[in-house]
Design a protein around this motif. Structure first.
Motif, PDB file in Angstrom:
ATOM      1  N   VAL A   1      40.044  40.920  47.074  1.00 49.97           N
ATOM      2  CA  VAL A   1      38.930  40.398  46.279  1.00 49.97           C
ATOM      3  C   VAL A   1      39.398  40.301  44.838  1.00 49.97           C
ATOM      4  O   VAL A   1      39.940  41.261  44.279  1.00 49.97           O
ATOM      5  CB  VAL A   1      37.683  41.308  46.376  1.00 49.97           C
ATOM      6  N   VAL A   2      39.214  39.131  44.245  1.00 48.79           N
ATOM      7  CA  VAL A   2      39.527  38.910  42.828  1.00 48.79           C
ATOM      8  C   VAL A   2      38.210  38.553  42.147  1.00 48.79           C
ATOM      9  O   VAL A   2      37.572  37.559  42.492  1.00 48.79           O
ATOM     10  CB  VAL A   2      40.563  37.787  42.638  1.00 48.79           C
ATOM     11  N   SER A   3      37.815  39.381  41.188  1.00 54.97           N
ATOM     12  CA  SER A   3      36.507  39.225  40.557  1.00 54.97           C
ATOM     13  C   SER A   3      36.631  38.917  39.071  1.00 54.97           C
ATOM     14  O   SER A   3      37.339  39.606  38.336  1.00 54.97           O
ATOM     15  CB  SER A   3      35.690  40.512  40.746  1.00 54.97           C
TER      16      SER A   3
ATOM     17  N   THR B   1      47.823  35.332  51.529  1.00 53.97           N
ATOM     18  CA  THR B   1      46.942  36.493  51.462  1.00 53.97           C
ATOM     19  C   THR B   1      45.485  36.041  51.532  1.00 53.97           C
ATOM     20  O   THR B   1      45.057  35.222  50.714  1.00 53.97           O
ATOM     21  CB  THR B   1      47.166  37.261  50.142  1.00 53.97           C
ATOM     22  N   PRO B   2      44.700  36.537  52.488  1.00 52.49           N
ATOM     23  CA  PRO B   2      43.268  36.202  52.505  1.00 52.49           C
ATOM     24  C   PRO B   2      42.595  36.785  51.254  1.00 52.49           C
ATOM     25  O   PRO B   2      42.757  37.977  50.953  1.00 52.49           O
ATOM     26  CB  PRO B   2      42.738  36.887  53.767  1.00 52.49           C
ATOM     27  N   VAL B   3      41.866  35.952  50.531  1.00 52.48           N
ATOM     28  CA  VAL B   3      41.300  36.409  49.256  1.00 52.48           C
ATOM     29  C   VAL B   3      39.917  35.807  49.050  1.00 52.48           C
ATOM     30  O   VAL B   3      39.657  34.656  49.386  1.00 52.48           O
ATOM     31  CB  VAL B   3      42.248  36.052  48.074  1.00 52.48           C
ATOM     32  N   LEU B   4      39.022  36.625  48.507  1.00 49.76           N
ATOM     33  CA  LEU B   4      37.681  36.194  48.124  1.00 49.76           C
ATOM     34  C   LEU B   4      37.615  36.151  46.610  1.00 49.76           C
ATOM     35  O   LEU B   4      37.930  37.137  45.943  1.00 49.76           O
ATOM     36  CB  LEU B   4      36.635  37.185  48.654  1.00 49.76           C
ATOM     37  N   PHE B   5      37.197  34.995  46.063  1.00 50.02           N
ATOM     38  CA  PHE B   5      36.969  34.909  44.624  1.00 50.02           C
ATOM     39  C   PHE B   5      35.518  35.268  44.341  1.00 50.02           C
ATOM     40  O   PHE B   5      34.607  34.828  45.039  1.00 50.02           O
ATOM     41  CB  PHE B   5      37.264  33.498  44.106  1.00 50.02           C
ATOM     42  N   ASN B   6      35.310  36.036  43.300  1.00 48.57           N
ATOM     43  CA  ASN B   6      33.968  36.473  42.924  1.00 48.57           C
ATOM     44  C   ASN B   6      33.786  36.309  41.422  1.00 48.57           C
ATOM     45  O   ASN B   6      34.735  36.431  40.655  1.00 48.57           O
ATOM     46  CB  ASN B   6      33.805  37.948  43.303  1.00 48.57           C
ATOM     47  N   ARG B   7      32.536  36.043  41.015  1.00 48.46           N
ATOM     48  CA  ARG B   7      32.234  36.064  39.582  1.00 48.46           C
ATOM     49  C   ARG B   7      31.026  36.945  39.362  1.00 48.46           C
ATOM     50  O   ARG B   7      30.163  37.080  40.227  1.00 48.46           O
ATOM     51  CB  ARG B   7      31.988  34.661  39.041  1.00 48.46           C
ATOM     52  N   GLU B   8      31.007  37.532  38.162  1.00 48.31           N
ATOM     53  CA  GLU B   8      29.938  38.451  37.803  1.00 48.31           C
ATOM     54  C   GLU B   8      29.226  37.966  36.547  1.00 48.31           C
ATOM     55  O   GLU B   8      29.915  37.578  35.590  1.00 48.31           O
ATOM     56  CB  GLU B   8      30.540  39.820  37.494  1.00 48.31           C
ATOM     57  N   PRO B   9      27.943  38.057  36.479  1.00 51.82           N
ATOM     58  CA  PRO B   9      27.078  38.324  37.621  1.00 51.82           C
ATOM     59  C   PRO B   9      27.060  37.092  38.518  1.00 51.82           C
ATOM     60  O   PRO B   9      27.236  35.978  38.046  1.00 51.82           O
ATOM     61  CB  PRO B   9      25.716  38.585  36.991  1.00 51.82           C
ATOM     62  N   GLY B  10      26.870  37.312  39.779  1.00 50.76           N
ATOM     63  CA  GLY B  10      26.829  36.206  40.719  1.00 50.76           C
ATOM     64  C   GLY B  10      27.494  36.563  42.022  1.00 50.76           C
ATOM     65  O   GLY B  10      27.687  37.720  42.345  1.00 50.76           O
TER      66      GLY B  10
ATOM     67  N   LEU C   1      27.852  43.109  46.242  1.00 49.43           N
ATOM     68  CA  LEU C   1      28.713  44.090  46.910  1.00 49.43           C
ATOM     69  C   LEU C   1      28.377  44.183  48.394  1.00 49.43           C
ATOM     70  O   LEU C   1      29.269  44.133  49.252  1.00 49.43           O
ATOM     71  CB  LEU C   1      28.551  45.465  46.245  1.00 49.43           C
ATOM     72  N   GLU C   2      27.092  44.295  48.696  1.00 55.56           N
ATOM     73  CA  GLU C   2      26.671  44.440  50.095  1.00 55.56           C
ATOM     74  C   GLU C   2      26.972  43.192  50.919  1.00 55.56           C
ATOM     75  O   GLU C   2      27.410  43.292  52.068  1.00 55.56           O
ATOM     76  CB  GLU C   2      25.165  44.713  50.171  1.00 55.56           C
ATOM     77  N   ARG C   3      26.710  42.032  50.358  1.00 58.97           N
ATOM     78  CA  ARG C   3      26.760  40.797  51.142  1.00 58.97           C
ATOM     79  C   ARG C   3      28.130  40.129  51.180  1.00 58.97           C
ATOM     80  O   ARG C   3      28.436  39.404  52.132  1.00 58.97           O
ATOM     81  CB  ARG C   3      25.725  39.804  50.624  1.00 58.97           C
ATOM     82  N   ARG C   4      28.957  40.350  50.152  1.00 62.33           N
ATOM     83  CA  ARG C   4      30.222  39.627  50.104  1.00 62.33           C
ATOM     84  C   ARG C   4      31.438  40.522  49.940  1.00 62.33           C
ATOM     85  O   ARG C   4      32.396  40.413  50.699  1.00 62.33           O
ATOM     86  CB  ARG C   4      30.196  38.599  48.956  1.00 62.33           C
ATOM     87  N   ILE C   5      31.416  41.400  48.931  1.00 62.63           N
ATOM     88  CA  ILE C   5      32.638  42.124  48.589  1.00 62.63           C
ATOM     89  C   ILE C   5      32.994  43.180  49.626  1.00 62.63           C
ATOM     90  O   ILE C   5      34.139  43.214  50.108  1.00 62.63           O
ATOM     91  CB  ILE C   5      32.510  42.738  47.176  1.00 62.63           C
ATOM     92  N   ALA C   6      32.056  44.044  49.977  1.00 61.57           N
ATOM     93  CA  ALA C   6      32.357  45.093  50.961  1.00 61.57           C
ATOM     94  C   ALA C   6      32.801  44.500  52.301  1.00 61.57           C
ATOM     95  O   ALA C   6      33.788  44.973  52.887  1.00 61.57           O
ATOM     96  CB  ALA C   6      31.160  46.022  51.134  1.00 61.57           C
TER      97      ALA C   6
END
Length: 198
Positions: free
Chosen positions: A89-91, A29-38, A75-80
């Motif tokens: 997306v896993v945040s 599964t293609p997945v983007l890891f994200n952390r908040e804030p960041g 959100l604008e640059r990576r998640i959307a």
């Protein structure tokens, strides 16, 4: 899917987010890891302002606006774009952290929700709250060391209040939020998380 992990500091949510990313990658599964804030460059710059330094350095409203600015950029640059490609997306945290932490620190939940609707307008599809005894979690959080301990410095009573805030939030969003017992070895908790995936 857009999946977020939440919980008090030191509960293991970051570990669980990374374990889920590995699980999804292993199944192709293609997945983007994200952390908040960041996440994005701009959001990472704001992160240092939020998680380092004196716990009282920002008023609740100033802190809220910083979180929203970082989140919007990410959100604008990576998640959307990732979601538009069909990636998962896993945040490690999202707006629920702001709802719980800023309201606990003297902010207004209605203001947080209004800004979320106006500025972010994107909730996760599924949220896992990793639940753990606050005393154990705080001990783990402080043992990590490093400079990102601004919220751990607020002490045990604060962590207990945050835990109660997450429980209340789960009642507010029963269709989206799942409470997961985090009092086990990381792989056992990961199994509990995977069992709740659609």
């Amino acid at each position: 899917m857009f999946i977020s992990f939440e919980g008090i500091d030191g509960c293991g949510k970051s570990t669980q987010a990374r374990l889920l990313v590995r699980h999804l990658e292993a199944r192709g599964t293609p997945v983007l890891f994200n952390r908040e804030p960041g996440g994005s460059d701009g959001a990472e710059a704001v992160r240092a302002l939020l998680v380092e330094g004196d716990p009282g350095r920002w008023s609740p409203v100033s802190e809220l606006l910083l979180y929203m600015a970082a989140r919007r950029d990410n959100l604008e640059r990576r998640i959307a774009p990732a979601l538009a490609r069909g990636d998962w997306v896993v945040s490690d945290r999202w707006t629920d952290s702001t709802r719980v932490y800023q309201a606990t620190r003297g902010g207004d939940r209605a203001v947080v929700d209004a800004l979320q609707d106006l500025v972010i307008a994107r909730e996760p599809d599924l949220t896992f709250v990793i639940d753990m005894d606050p005393e154990r979690a705080l001990t783990r959080g402080l043992a990590r060391g490093g400079e990102e301990d601004r919220f751990e410095q607020l002490g045990l009573d604060f962590q207990r209040t945050i835990r109660a805030g997450y429980a209340a939030l789960a009642r507010d969003y029963p269709g989206r939020i799942r409470i997961v017992d985090g009092d086990a070895a990381p792989e056992a908790v990961a199994d509990r998380v995977r069992a709740l995936l659609p």
